[in-house]
Design an enzyme around this catalytic site. Structure first.
Site, mmCIF file in Angstrom:
data_model
loop_
_atom_site.group_PDB
_atom_site.id
_atom_site.type_symbol
_atom_site.label_atom_id
_atom_site.label_comp_id
_atom_site.label_asym_id
_atom_site.label_seq_id
_atom_site.Cartn_x
_atom_site.Cartn_y
_atom_site.Cartn_z
ATOM 1 N N SER A 139 0.845 -1.201 0.000
ATOM 2 C CA SER A 139 0.000 0.000 0.000
ATOM 3 C C SER A 139 0.881 1.252 0.000
ATOM 4 O O SER A 139 2.004 1.225 0.526
ATOM 5 C CB SER A 139 -0.864 0.025 1.263
ATOM 6 O OG SER A 139 -1.493 1.282 1.410
ATOM 7 N N TYR A 154 -1.027 -0.816 10.278
ATOM 8 C CA TYR A 154 -1.268 -1.202 8.878
ATOM 9 C C TYR A 154 -0.079 -0.773 8.017
ATOM 10 O O TYR A 154 0.425 -1.544 7.207
ATOM 11 C CB TYR A 154 -2.568 -0.554 8.399
ATOM 12 C CG TYR A 154 -2.941 -0.814 6.944
ATOM 13 C CD1 TYR A 154 -3.489 -2.038 6.550
ATOM 14 C CD2 TYR A 154 -2.771 0.170 5.976
ATOM 15 C CE1 TYR A 154 -3.852 -2.264 5.217
ATOM 16 C CE2 TYR A 154 -3.129 -0.047 4.652
ATOM 17 C CZ TYR A 154 -3.675 -1.268 4.279
ATOM 18 O OH TYR A 154 -4.024 -1.479 2.962
HETATM 19 P P1 NAP Z 1 -11.639 -5.802 0.240
HETATM 20 O O1 NAP Z 1 -12.671 -5.522 -0.805
HETATM 21 O O2 NAP Z 1 -12.008 -5.679 1.681
HETATM 22 O O3 NAP Z 1 -11.014 -7.237 -0.043
HETATM 23 C C1 NAP Z 1 -10.201 -7.903 0.881
HETATM 24 C C2 NAP Z 1 -10.602 -9.350 0.890
HETATM 25 O O4 NAP Z 1 -9.700 -10.089 1.745
HETATM 26 C C3 NAP Z 1 -12.023 -9.579 1.427
HETATM 27 O O5 NAP Z 1 -12.715 -10.448 0.564
HETATM 28 C C4 NAP Z 1 -11.764 -10.221 2.786
HETATM 29 O O6 NAP Z 1 -12.782 -11.099 3.201
HETATM 30 C C5 NAP Z 1 -10.492 -10.995 2.483
HETATM 31 N N1 NAP Z 1 -9.804 -11.424 3.692
HETATM 32 C C6 NAP Z 1 -9.698 -10.790 4.894
HETATM 33 N N2 NAP Z 1 -9.005 -11.544 5.762
HETATM 34 C C7 NAP Z 1 -8.679 -12.676 5.109
HETATM 35 C C8 NAP Z 1 -7.984 -13.858 5.481
HETATM 36 N N3 NAP Z 1 -7.499 -14.023 6.721
HETATM 37 N N4 NAP Z 1 -7.826 -14.847 4.555
HETATM 38 C C9 NAP Z 1 -8.326 -14.706 3.312
HETATM 39 N N5 NAP Z 1 -8.999 -13.613 2.897
HETATM 40 C C10 NAP Z 1 -9.181 -12.617 3.795
HETATM 41 O O7 NAP Z 1 -10.389 -4.837 0.056
HETATM 42 P P2 NAP Z 1 -9.525 -4.346 -1.196
HETATM 43 O O8 NAP Z 1 -9.528 -2.865 -1.116
HETATM 44 O O9 NAP Z 1 -9.894 -5.033 -2.454
HETATM 45 O O10 NAP Z 1 -8.107 -4.827 -0.686
HETATM 46 C C11 NAP Z 1 -7.277 -5.750 -1.350
HETATM 47 C C12 NAP Z 1 -5.835 -5.528 -0.906
HETATM 48 O O11 NAP Z 1 -5.422 -4.231 -1.355
HETATM 49 C C13 NAP Z 1 -5.632 -5.537 0.605
HETATM 50 O O12 NAP Z 1 -4.412 -6.178 0.908
HETATM 51 C C14 NAP Z 1 -5.542 -4.063 0.948
HETATM 52 O O13 NAP Z 1 -4.817 -3.829 2.146
HETATM 53 C C15 NAP Z 1 -4.837 -3.535 -0.280
HETATM 54 N N6 NAP Z 1 -4.970 -2.088 -0.511
HETATM 55 C C16 NAP Z 1 -6.199 -1.535 -0.687
HETATM 56 C C17 NAP Z 1 -6.287 -0.167 -0.898
HETATM 57 C C18 NAP Z 1 -7.610 0.528 -1.099
HETATM 58 O O14 NAP Z 1 -7.651 1.767 -1.078
HETATM 59 N N7 NAP Z 1 -8.699 -0.177 -1.324
HETATM 60 C C19 NAP Z 1 -5.138 0.624 -0.929
HETATM 61 C C20 NAP Z 1 -3.901 0.021 -0.748
HETATM 62 C C21 NAP Z 1 -3.824 -1.344 -0.543
HETATM 63 P P3 NAP Z 1 -13.992 -10.508 4.131
HETATM 64 O O15 NAP Z 1 -14.670 -9.466 3.313
HETATM 65 O O16 NAP Z 1 -14.811 -11.739 4.391
HETATM 66 O O17 NAP Z 1 -13.322 -9.955 5.351
#
Ligand code: NAP
Length: 248
Positions: A139, A154
């Site tokens: 991130s 984080y």
């Molecule tokens: P998201 O829509 O919340 O997707 C994250 C997924 O990971 C969810 O389906 C969640 O399941 C699943 N998850 C959580 N804990 C888990 C575990 N222990 N084992 C397996 N799966 C698990 O978020 P996203 O924004 O697409 O995020 C994807 C990645 O990008 C993450 O690593 C996040 O930190 C990173 N990121 C996001 C952003 C942003 O602005 N969106 C920015 C920088 C980095 P549940 O929904 O059931 O909890």
């Protein structure tokens, strides 16, 4: 670009998430995709939404046995894994002094330890076949000391992913395995879902040279690039996908 390749993506069942967008991009290029997520039914539904020949499995990346089991099942049903996207992650918008031990552990466990464990599960077969691409989702928060939704723990976990990615790239390069990190800026997914008002978004957009928040597809396209042979000579790299929010 991914004809005949098998990709496994953690945390890819979330409907508006980066993982599912990456799965779509990879499936569109001929890849067979395994969606790994906490809930088996959501993972199966997400896999089905990609069309035929994909797979959805429950896999909690915090549990090393579950990682091994999922990797074994993907290999048996789709074939050996060529591409792993370590995408599962959680965040908490806490200030330093509000972080409790259980918060630190929850965030570090999923983001950092999960990345290590799922990588450990895929590496032996990749090493044997002398091929593989591992993509770790970090991130912008790791680089600039906090984003908007991530607390210091984080940032630390995501910075840990950058170190882990580089160390894995160094160790696994001689075995034909590439390992790279992606650092998204603020992407509109459920991790931030509904928490920002339109006026807040407009304020944030002013700080982003490209003038908008990111979309899951913006990150997915970079994952596709890193998964494909277009990036055959790229390893240990960190690719920013932040609209210019952080230029360094
Ligand atoms: P998201 O829509 O919340 O997707 C994250 C997924 O990971 C969810 O389906 C969640 O399941 C699943 N998850 C959580 N804990 C888990 C575990 N222990 N084992 C397996 N799966 C698990 O978020 P996203 O924004 O697409 O995020 C994807 C990645 O990008 C993450 O690593 C996040 O930190 C990173 N990121 C996001 C952003 C942003 O602005 N969106 C920015 C920088 C980095 P549940 O929904 O059931 O909890």
């Amino acid at each position: 670009m991914l004809q005949g390749k098998v990709a496994a993506i953690s945390g890819a069942a979330s409907k508006r998430g980066i993982g599912l967008a990456s799965a779509r991009a990879m499936a569109a290029q001929g890849g067979r995709v395994a969606i790994l997520d906490l809930d088996a039914a959501s993972a199966a539904a997400a896999a089905e939404s990609l069309g035929d020949g994909h797979l959805g499995l429950a896999c909690d990346v915090v549990d090393p046995a579950a990682c091994d089991r999922a990797v074994r099942e993907v290999s048996e049903r789709l074939g050996p894994i060529d591409i792993l996207v370590n995408n599962a992650g959680i965040t908490q918008p806490l200030k330093l002094m509000d972080i409790k031990l259980q918060d630190y552990e929850a965030v570090t466990r999923v983001n950092l330890r999960g990345t290590l464990q799922l990588s450990q599960a895929v590496v032996p077969a990749m090493r044997e076949r002398r091929r593989g691409s591992i993509i770790c989702i970090s991130s912008v928060s790791a680089q600039r000391g906090g984003g908007i939704f991530g607390g210091p723990h984080y940032s630390a976990a995501k910075a840990g992913i950058l170190g882990l990615t580089r160390a894995m790239a160094r160790e696994l390069g001689p075995h034909g395995i590439r390992v790279n990190a992606v650092t998204p800026g603020l992407i509109e997914t459920d991790i931030t879902g509904g928490l920002l008002t339109e006026p807040q978004k407009a304020e944030i957009n002013k700080t982003i040279p490209l003038g908008r928040l990111g979309r899951p597809e913006d990150v997915a396209d970079i994952c596709l690039f890193l998964a494909s042979d277009l990036s055959a000579y790229v390893t240990g790299a960190t690719i920013d996908v932040n609209g210019g929010m952080h230029i360094h």
